[in-house]
Every structure is written in structure tokens, then in C-alpha cells.
Design a protein around this motif. Structure first.
Motif, mmCIF file in Angstrom:
data_model
loop_
_atom_site.group_PDB
_atom_site.id
_atom_site.type_symbol
_atom_site.label_atom_id
_atom_site.label_comp_id
_atom_site.label_asym_id
_atom_site.label_seq_id
_atom_site.Cartn_x
_atom_site.Cartn_y
_atom_site.Cartn_z
ATOM 1 N N PRO A 51 43.666 29.636 45.519
ATOM 2 C CA PRO A 51 43.698 29.238 44.100
ATOM 3 C C PRO A 51 44.175 30.353 43.168
ATOM 4 O O PRO A 51 44.710 30.074 42.088
ATOM 5 C CB PRO A 51 42.248 28.851 43.806
ATOM 6 N N ALA A 52 44.005 31.608 43.556
ATOM 7 C CA ALA A 52 44.446 32.723 42.713
ATOM 8 C C ALA A 52 45.959 32.756 42.550
ATOM 9 O O ALA A 52 46.474 33.391 41.624
ATOM 10 C CB ALA A 52 43.960 34.047 43.303
ATOM 11 N N LEU A 53 46.690 32.053 43.413
ATOM 12 C CA LEU A 53 48.151 32.010 43.319
ATOM 13 C C LEU A 53 48.622 31.313 42.049
ATOM 14 O O LEU A 53 49.786 31.432 41.661
ATOM 15 C CB LEU A 53 48.739 31.296 44.538
ATOM 16 N N LEU A 54 47.713 30.591 41.393
ATOM 17 C CA LEU A 54 48.066 29.926 40.138
ATOM 18 C C LEU A 54 48.296 30.929 39.013
ATOM 19 O O LEU A 54 48.919 30.602 38.003
ATOM 20 C CB LEU A 54 46.951 28.958 39.724
ATOM 21 N N ALA A 55 47.807 32.150 39.187
ATOM 22 C CA ALA A 55 47.917 33.177 38.138
ATOM 23 C C ALA A 55 49.146 34.038 38.360
ATOM 24 O O ALA A 55 49.642 34.179 39.483
ATOM 25 C CB ALA A 55 46.669 34.039 38.114
ATOM 26 N N SER A 56 49.622 34.634 37.279
ATOM 27 C CA SER A 56 50.788 35.516 37.355
ATOM 28 C C SER A 56 50.487 36.920 36.840
ATOM 29 O O SER A 56 51.382 37.745 36.740
ATOM 30 C CB SER A 56 51.948 34.921 36.549
ATOM 31 N N THR A 57 49.227 37.174 36.497
ATOM 32 C CA THR A 57 48.807 38.497 36.028
ATOM 33 C C THR A 57 47.568 38.915 36.803
ATOM 34 O O THR A 57 46.840 38.054 37.333
ATOM 35 C CB THR A 57 48.478 38.494 34.526
ATOM 36 N N PRO A 58 47.276 40.206 36.866
ATOM 37 C CA PRO A 58 46.069 40.648 37.567
ATOM 38 C C PRO A 58 44.790 40.031 37.011
ATOM 39 O O PRO A 58 43.919 39.612 37.778
ATOM 40 C CB PRO A 58 46.087 42.170 37.374
ATOM 41 N N THR A 59 44.673 39.948 35.693
ATOM 42 C CA THR A 59 43.451 39.404 35.107
ATOM 43 C C THR A 59 43.229 37.958 35.520
ATOM 44 O O THR A 59 42.123 37.573 35.925
ATOM 45 C CB THR A 59 43.493 39.508 33.569
ATOM 46 N N ILE A 105 40.145 34.093 38.800
ATOM 47 C CA ILE A 105 40.063 32.951 39.711
ATOM 48 C C ILE A 105 39.405 33.362 41.020
ATOM 49 O O ILE A 105 38.538 32.657 41.552
ATOM 50 C CB ILE A 105 41.465 32.363 39.967
ATOM 51 N N ALA A 106 39.801 34.517 41.568
ATOM 52 C CA ALA A 106 39.252 34.970 42.840
ATOM 53 C C ALA A 106 37.757 35.256 42.740
ATOM 54 O O ALA A 106 36.997 34.974 43.680
ATOM 55 C CB ALA A 106 39.996 36.212 43.315
#
Length: 543
Positions: A92-100, A105-106
Motif C-alpha cells: 500500500p505504501a506504493l501509493l505515495a510518492s514522497t517519504p512522508t 502508510i507503512a
């Protein structure tokens, strides 16, 4: 008379629900506000640790087609020490494009892997009562601060690592077995296979959880039948084979084997030399394990005895077999068996060089839950008067967490997300595109450059395991115009010497360091390495 209505065995409207209902709204608001606040706190804490990048980067690397494992002669060196299923758990963290965004999500996913199975187990343990799903979830949210008071459980619940998915899957496997019902006439093959699949996925995430299978097989063979245990074991083996079979199709088989070989070659911790236990002809490894087991038994021995005493009640005869008298007692007994089976693997993991306290959670998490369900079992026997004490326990634990958190924030204020190590690393990679390398933040390179740079944890682990990375292979994996290496200070004792050996870079002169600081390139959390002009740039071609 149905068992759930027998006097002294009821946990119904006159007990838990009674003290939940008047305080329901207050408890709901306070508990979930505390949960949201702690999720924010642990998200920022994870962002401020380069280890989060090391553990989350394999998920993003896998999505971009990088192999999870590679030989010491072949980049990219993505991951070491974990199974191929674990990166999928944080997808699910792949939905993000920034570290935050990715870490937020992680962190939620890690919490979910622990708290959701606990909620399901709790609902099963009180399934013969009038406790609803919402009340069970509220109890778990109230229990959450209590879990945070146990260091190893706090680690696995709040950190982004392989531990939360692994232990969550084990709890789901236990839940499947407890849902089978009683007696050898059990014919719920789909549920058995589901439990076996959860176990197989857990082992495919972190191999040291494998002895949990022994606890489950023994439980099934005793309380159900040998056939039931064999079906479960077969489902687990098939799932494990499917995961590693798929990995073999995509990854060099020798690299997968090397992943296990390197871990096996890790030295045992020298922290306890000279050891404070008699030799008795034992090897050093055996003495280290004995000392670790002695330490954990001092901390948890009373808990184990208390659980055994709580469960020492007349069993129910079902056919030729006996069962604990309640769902809570059955859950407590299975989790206690699971904890005792995993205590030796936990001790061995901690005793290895680089072992961290999170490995104790293999033992402490099921033991803590076993104690909880033993308490619920006692509440069934003494339903009146116990719930207020339980509420007091939850309240005190929440207040302790708030107090400890406030004290820690006073000593070391929580940075804003934009000032955390991972966000600053991400900005550095964006600003020095193609000229810098951050060995402790592979996620920053993936998000900023769409390229994976060697993971310092893998490089150092290969060196410790007797398979050091080759210098020529390492330099081929570097940016084409590399002129600086920026190393997180947390890795000063874990891989910095290997990075210096492989790159030929060293700490800068005073003039270079002042210029770098004035340019706002690094801060106190980072160490700058610059080229030794006699060894860099290398003579061999680089990609």
C-alpha cells in the motif's frame, strides 16, 4: 442450560457491557484520539530513522523490477535477512510518492498487522458473551498503550519492518485454528488451509518464525486429530513452496541461498564477554543462549506461572480428548504454547551480532496476549468486580504512555516531518542529482531518481557473513558523476568502513567540511565522505 448463561461463567450485560456503556462515548473519543496521536508520533519517529528507508525500500525496488537478492559480485543489493513475501506486505505504501506519505502508510500498515488480529482474537475469546465488535475494537484500542509499555512489542508494532507482518500472520493463523471448534470430528478443511497459508506467508517473510509451526501442529494433533495437523502442515508447506518457487523464477537461485548462508555465518554477539554463566563444558554459543534465556526468564517467568495457574481449571471432556472450558482459555493456552515454542529462536536472534530487542517479540507478544486471555477467562469465573480493575489497568497504562511520551518530548522534541532525516535525505538527492550517494537511504534514490543504489545494510551484512562485496561491482553501481557520499550517522558503526573501503572516499578536510556545512548539504545527523583523488574516479568503466 447453555454454557454462556451458567452462573459464574457469564461475561454479559451485567459486566463488561455495563461499564462500557456509560463511559462509551468518552472512552471512544479519548481512546481513538490517543491512537491517532500515537500514529502521528510514530510516523514522525519512523521518518527520523534511516532504518525505515532500509526496510521500506525493498517494496519500491520490487515494484520497479529490481531483484530482491543478488550475489556479492552483482548489484543492486536490495535486501538481506528476510523472505520474499515481506516487501509485498507494505505494498500500500506504493501509493505515495514522497517519504512522508510512504512512511505514514507503512506505519498504519504495521499497526494494522498487529492490532487487527488482536481484535479478531479478542472477539473470538468473548464470542460466547454479548460483547459486540465495536466494543472489542474499543478494548483493543485501550489495550494498545499497555502493549507500548513492553519494549519489544512496541518495536514490532510501531516500526516499519518485517516483524509486524510476520507476527500478524502468525496471529491470524492462530485465529484460524481457534475457529475450528472442538473435537477430532473437525472437517473445516478450508479454514485449516487458510491457517496453513498464513503460517507459510509468515515464514516467507521472516524465517525465524518457522518453529511456530511446531506449536500449531502439536495443538491440532492433541485437540483435533493427526490428520487435521497434517492437512495444516501441508497447506503451510505448499504456500511456502509457492512463494519461494515464484522467487526462483525471478531471482538467481544462488542469491536466495546466499541470503540464508550470510545470516548463518553472522558472528555471535560479543556483548557479554566474559560470560556470567558457568562453563560446564558448554560452547560459547550455548553459553550466550543460556544467558539470554536466563535474562528473559527473570522478566517473564512470573507471567508464565500466572497464566498456567489461571488456566489450571477442570477441562471439558469431548470424546477421548479434553479442552479448556472457554474460548478465552483455549486462546490463552494456544498462545502460551506458541510463546514457549518461540523463546529459543527469539533468544538466538537477539544473541547474533546485530540482533535487536524486536526479536524478543516472537516470545513476548504471544505471551502478553496469553496473559490477557487468561485474565478474560478469570473474569468469566468471577464476573462481578473484575471489570473496574481492568478498566483501571487500561487507564493507568494510557496515562503512563502519555507521561513517558511527554517526558521524552521534553528531553528530545519531535521534529516536524519536513525536518526528519528521511525528508532531508530526499531533498539532498533531488538537489545533487547524479553526483551524490546516500547508502543508508535507498528509498530517497528510488523516489527521486527512479534508480536503486546499494543498500548499506546488505553491504555490511555480506561482509559480516564472509562474502564481502567486490569493489569493482560496487563502483559500477554508483552515480556517474559521484563527488560525495552522505552517510547517516546511525550507520557509523554498521557499514561505514565497508563504504569507505569500496568507494575510496574518506571524511573531508576541515576546509571541505566547512564549505559543505555552509552550503547546508549536511547536518549533525549525517557524515560527509569525499573522494580520495588517488582512488577516485576509478579506472574501470561505470554505468
Amino acid at each position: 442450560m447453555p454454557e454462556s448463561h451458567r452462573p459464574g461463567l457469564t461475561l454479559g450485560e451485567d459486566t463488561l457491557t455495563t461499564w462500557l456503556n456509560p463511559l462509551g462515548y468518552v472512552l471512544l473519543i479519548v481512546s481513538y484520539l490517543l491512537l491517532a496521536s500515537l500514529l502521528y508520533y510514530f510516523t514522525v519517529q519512523n521518518l527520523d530513522s534511516p532504518w525505515t528507508s532500509v526496510r521500506l525500500a525493498p517494496t519500491f525496488a520490487l515494484s520497479q523490477g529490481y531483484p530482491l537478492y543478488s550475489m556479492s559480485t552483482e548489484p543492486p543489493w536490495v535486501m538481506i535477512g528476510y523472505g520474499p513475501a515481506y516487501p509485498l506486505m507494505y505494498s500500500p505504501a506504493l501509493l505515495a510518492s514522497t517519504p512522508t506519505g510512504a512512511v505514514l502508510i507503512a506505519t498504519v500498515v504495521a499497526h494494522g498487522f498487529i492490532l487487527i488480529p488482536i481484535t479478531l482474537l479478542l472477539k473470538l475469546a468473548v464470542s460466547d458473551t454479548s460483547i459486540s465488535w465495536s466494543q472489542a475494537a474499543l478494548i483493543v484500542v485501550m489495550l494498545y498503550p499497555l502493549l507500548l509499555l513492553i519494549p519489544s512489542v512496541r518495536w514490532v508494532t510501531t516500526l516499519v519492518a518485517a516483524d509486524a507482518p510476520t507476527l500478524g500472520l502468525i496471529l491470524l493463523s492462530a485465529l484460524s485454528l481457534l475457529n475450528l471448534g472442538a473435537g477430532p470430528a473437525c472437517r473445516s478443511t478450508p479454514l485449516l488451509c487458510l491457517g496453513g497459508a498464513f503460517l507459510g506467508l509468515a515464514i516467507s517473510s521472516k524465517a525465524n518464525i518457522a518453529p511456530a509451526g511446531l506449536a500449531f501442529v502439536l495443538w491440532l494433533a492433541w485437540f483435533h486429530s493427526i490428520r487435521t495437523a497434517l492437512v495444516f502442515a501441508l497447506a503451510a508447506c505448499l504456500t511456502l513452496s509457492a512463494v519461494y518457487g515464484a522467487a526462483l523464477l525471478l531471482i538467481n537461485p544462488r542469491a536466495i541461498l546466499l541470503n540464508f548462508e550470510v545470516l548463518g555465518n553472522f558472528p555471535w554477539s560479543a556483548e557479554y564477554f566474559p560470560l556470567g554463566v558457568p562453563e560446564f563444558g558448554a560452547s560459547q554459543k550455548q553459553r550466550i543462549l543460556a544467558l539470554k534465556l536466563l535474562e528473559i526468564s527473570k522478566e517473564t517467568g512470573v507471567v508464565v506461572l500466572a497464566i498456567i495457574l489461571a488456566l489450571s481449571v477442570p477441562m471439558r471432556q469431548i470424546g477421548r480428548r479434553i479442552l479448556p472450558p472457554s474460548q478465552a482459555a483455549r486462546a490463552s493456552m494456544l498462545l502460551l504454547l506458541l510463546a514457549l515454542t518461540l523463546v529459543l529462536p527469539a533468544a538466538a536472534s537477539v544473541a547474533k551480532w546485530g540482533g535487536a530487542p524486536n526479536s524478543w517479540a516472537l516470545f513476548t507478544l504471544p505471551l502478553t496476549l496469553s496473559a490477557l486471555f487468561a485474565l478474560l477467562h478469570l473474569m468469566r469465573r468471577h464476573p462481578r468486580g473484575t471489570p473496574p480493575q481492568v478498566l483501571l489497568l487500561f487507564t493507568v497504562s494510557a496515562l503512563l504512555v502519555v507521561y513517558m511520551g511527554a517526558k521524552k518530548l521534553q528531553e528530545q522534541p519531535l521534529p516536524s516531518p519536513s525536518d526528519t532525516i528521511m525528508e532531508r535525505s530526499y531533498r539532498m538527492v533531488n538537489e545533487c542529482y547524479g553526483t551524490c550517494y546516500l547508502p543508508a537511504d535507498p528509498l530517497a534514490h528510488l523516489l527521486a531518481d527512479d534508480v536503486f543504489r546499494p543498500n548499506i545494510d546488505v553491504i555490511n551484512s555480506y561482509a559480516l557473513g564472509g562474502h564481502p562485496v567486490r569493489q569493482s561491482a560496487f563502483r559500477q553501481a554508483m552515480p556517474p558523476n559521484l563527488d560525495r557520499i552522505i552517510l547517516a550517522r546511525d550507520f557509523l558503526l554498521w557499514g561505514s568502513q565497508e563504504i569507505k573501503r569500496l568507494s575510496g572516499f574518506n571524511t573531508p578536510t576541515l576546509h571541505e567540511r566547512v564549505n559543505a556545512t555552509e552550503a547546508n548539504v549536511i547536518g549533525e545527523d549525517f557524515i560527509l565522505l569525499v573522494p580520495n583523488r588517488s582512488t577516485w574516479p576509478p579506472s574501470e568503466p561505470r554505468s
